[in-house]
Design a protein around this motif. Structure first.
Motif, mmCIF file in Angstrom:
data_model
loop_
_atom_site.group_PDB
_atom_site.id
_atom_site.type_symbol
_atom_site.label_atom_id
_atom_site.label_comp_id
_atom_site.label_asym_id
_atom_site.label_seq_id
_atom_site.Cartn_x
_atom_site.Cartn_y
_atom_site.Cartn_z
ATOM 1 N N LEU A 122 0.821 -1.204 0.000
ATOM 2 C CA LEU A 122 0.000 0.000 0.000
ATOM 3 C C LEU A 122 0.857 1.256 0.000
ATOM 4 C CD1 LEU A 122 -3.080 0.741 0.233
ATOM 5 C CD2 LEU A 122 -2.655 1.078 2.677
ATOM 6 N N TYR A 123 0.548 2.173 -0.951
ATOM 7 C CA TYR A 123 1.003 3.559 -0.883
ATOM 8 C C TYR A 123 -0.188 4.399 -0.420
ATOM 9 C CZ TYR A 123 5.090 2.413 -3.810
ATOM 10 O OH TYR A 123 6.261 1.890 -4.291
ATOM 11 N N VAL A 124 0.090 5.409 0.388
ATOM 12 C CA VAL A 124 -0.980 6.261 0.895
ATOM 13 C C VAL A 124 -0.784 7.672 0.363
ATOM 14 C CG1 VAL A 124 -2.130 7.182 2.939
ATOM 15 C CG2 VAL A 124 -1.181 4.871 2.983
ATOM 16 N N GLN A 125 -1.773 8.135 -0.408
ATOM 17 C CA GLN A 125 -1.734 9.481 -0.949
ATOM 18 C C GLN A 125 -2.514 10.433 -0.057
ATOM 19 O OE1 GLN A 125 -3.074 8.192 -4.927
ATOM 20 N NE2 GLN A 125 -1.140 9.029 -5.678
ATOM 21 N N GLN A 126 -2.494 11.705 -0.422
ATOM 22 C CA GLN A 126 -3.138 12.695 0.441
ATOM 23 C C GLN A 126 -4.614 12.382 0.666
ATOM 24 O OE1 GLN A 126 -2.159 16.387 -1.558
ATOM 25 N NE2 GLN A 126 -0.393 16.738 -0.237
ATOM 26 N N ASP A 127 -5.287 11.893 -0.345
ATOM 27 C CA ASP A 127 -6.673 11.463 -0.182
ATOM 28 C C ASP A 127 -6.656 10.014 0.301
ATOM 29 O OD1 ASP A 127 -9.320 10.782 -0.286
ATOM 30 O OD2 ASP A 127 -9.639 11.435 -2.359
ATOM 31 N N ARG A 128 -6.769 9.825 1.603
ATOM 32 C CA ARG A 128 -6.644 8.485 2.164
ATOM 33 C C ARG A 128 -7.802 7.581 1.775
ATOM 34 N NH1 ARG A 128 -3.902 8.591 8.192
ATOM 35 N NH2 ARG A 128 -2.171 10.009 7.694
#
Length: 386
Positions: free
Chosen positions: A127-133
């Protein structure tokens, strides 16, 4: 079958366009981090013992309650559709046929659902987590519903490392048609035919699905260009626990202090990783920090390691130093790019056979018995002085 992983690398280099091979094979900046990963294994020597009964050897290990054929996981890698159509399905099937788990990347070019439909084996989600979780939350929801067993949060990509080879090749998604790219692609007609058969340039379909953006490289590239969530901190483990029922690993740990924090905040394990030498060039090799991390938390966390595994001997060395298993990144991809499904199967078979050979020549009949005693006396003395 070719003799060694390096032979599949050489064949992949001939069969892929320059930009695609460099993306697969290259490291950050001048490549010293990648070279350090390889050198760490080369410099570590064994302490073979003789006249021991190794008429049979047991390469199996247990990881998170699952028995697997050797201490390895086919690890998460992105944009694999550059190398072969339906790359993740191919990698997953080969991993499971070899008795290993397959970890699927957020940046995969196949859907989670399609990979699950292709195989009933053990699947992990990276998993990568971007600003929009909400994007990551949706991906966890999908993977959980499909029976993925293990979650691996990658934490060393707040920004992309400087990769000079991509700059030189002007490689970014979506691909920009330039005279140099046309010449590069035209000299690899078999690769072109494969790409045309899969509908052209590979798509980041997983990310697009969870982000609810159109299936076009322009939209997906814009999505990938958004910043990762730089506010992500250790409390993210509790957030993930609220969306995930299985084991949680933190990938990108390179220090004792962070491994202790991972334990304190409730992770089940860590992956010691410098992202294959593709992020911070002067980061240490994961193998170099493995002994200290094992000494600090090895009885409380499952510790995995990646970066530089090219031989079955390398798997034995990591296991002897206390790793539960290794992640295989580039090695299966060399096989994939070289000869497709058969190449992945060949690479995994080579690693398994080399690992079993190492067990026999070390006088160790079972992988679970590998420990520091399998390493050279000089190395053990240096460990004792640390």
């Amino acid at each position: 079958m070719l003799p060694a992983i390096k032979d599949y690398r050489a064949l992949a280099r001939r069969r892929l366009p320059r930009f695609a091979f460099d993306y697969l094979d290259g490291g950050a900046e001048d490549g010293r981090g990648l070279a350090r990963n390889l050198a760490a294994y080369e410099q570590l020597l064994f302490n073979p013992r003789i006249l021991r009964d190794v008429s049979t050897v047991d390469a199996t290990v247990s990881l998170f309650g699952q028995v697997q054929s050797m201490p390895a996981v086919v690890g998460p890698t992105g944009l694999n559709g550059l190398y072969w159509p339906q790359a993740e399905e191919t990698l997953a099937r080969a991993a499971h046929a070899a008795g290993l788990p397959f970890a699927m990347s957020t940046a995969s070019t196949s859907l989670l659902e399609d990979v699950r439909a292709a195989t009933a084996g053990d699947l992990w989600l990276q998993l990568y987590v971007q600003q929009d979780r909400r994007i990551a939350e949706d991906m966890m929801r999908r993977a959980q519903a499909l029976g993925f067993s293990t979650l691996m949060l990658t934490v060393d990509t707040m920004v992309h490392g400087k990769r000079d080879h991509d700059v030189r090749n002007r490689f970014k998604m979506p691909l920009r048609i330039t005279p140099r790219l046309v010449m590069d692609v035209a000299t690899h007609p078999r690769w072109c035919v494969r790409m045309l058969r899969q509908g052209g340039s590979p798509q980041l379909v997983n990310l697009a699905h969870s982000a609810d953006v159109p299936v076009s490289m322009q939209a997906q590239a814009a999505l990938m260009s958004r910043q990762m969530d730089m506010s992500l901190d250790w409390n993210a483990i509790a957030w993930m626990r609220s969306h995930w029922r299985g084991p949680v690993l933190i990938k990108g740990v390179l220090s004792v202090a962070d491994s202790q924090l991972a334990l304190r905040y409730g992770a089940d394990g860590v992956v010691l990783s410098n992202h294959g030498g593709r992020q911070l060039e002067s980061a240490p090799s994961p193998l170099e920090v493995l002994p200290a991390v094992v000494d600090a938390v090895g009885d409380k966390l499952d510790i995995l390691v990646d970066g530089g595994i090219r031989r079955g001997d390398d798997i034995a060395k990591a296991r002897a130093l206390g790793a539960k298993a290794v992640l295989l990144g580039r090695a299966p991809l060399f096989g994939l790019a070289a000869t497709g499904p058969q190449g992945v199967a060949d690479v995994l078979q080579i690693l398994r056979e080399e690992f079993e050979t190492a067990l026999r020549l070390l006088g160790v009949p079972a992988a679970r018995q590998l420990g520091e005693s399998a390493l050279s006396e000089d190395y053990r003395q240096r460990l004792a002085r640390l």
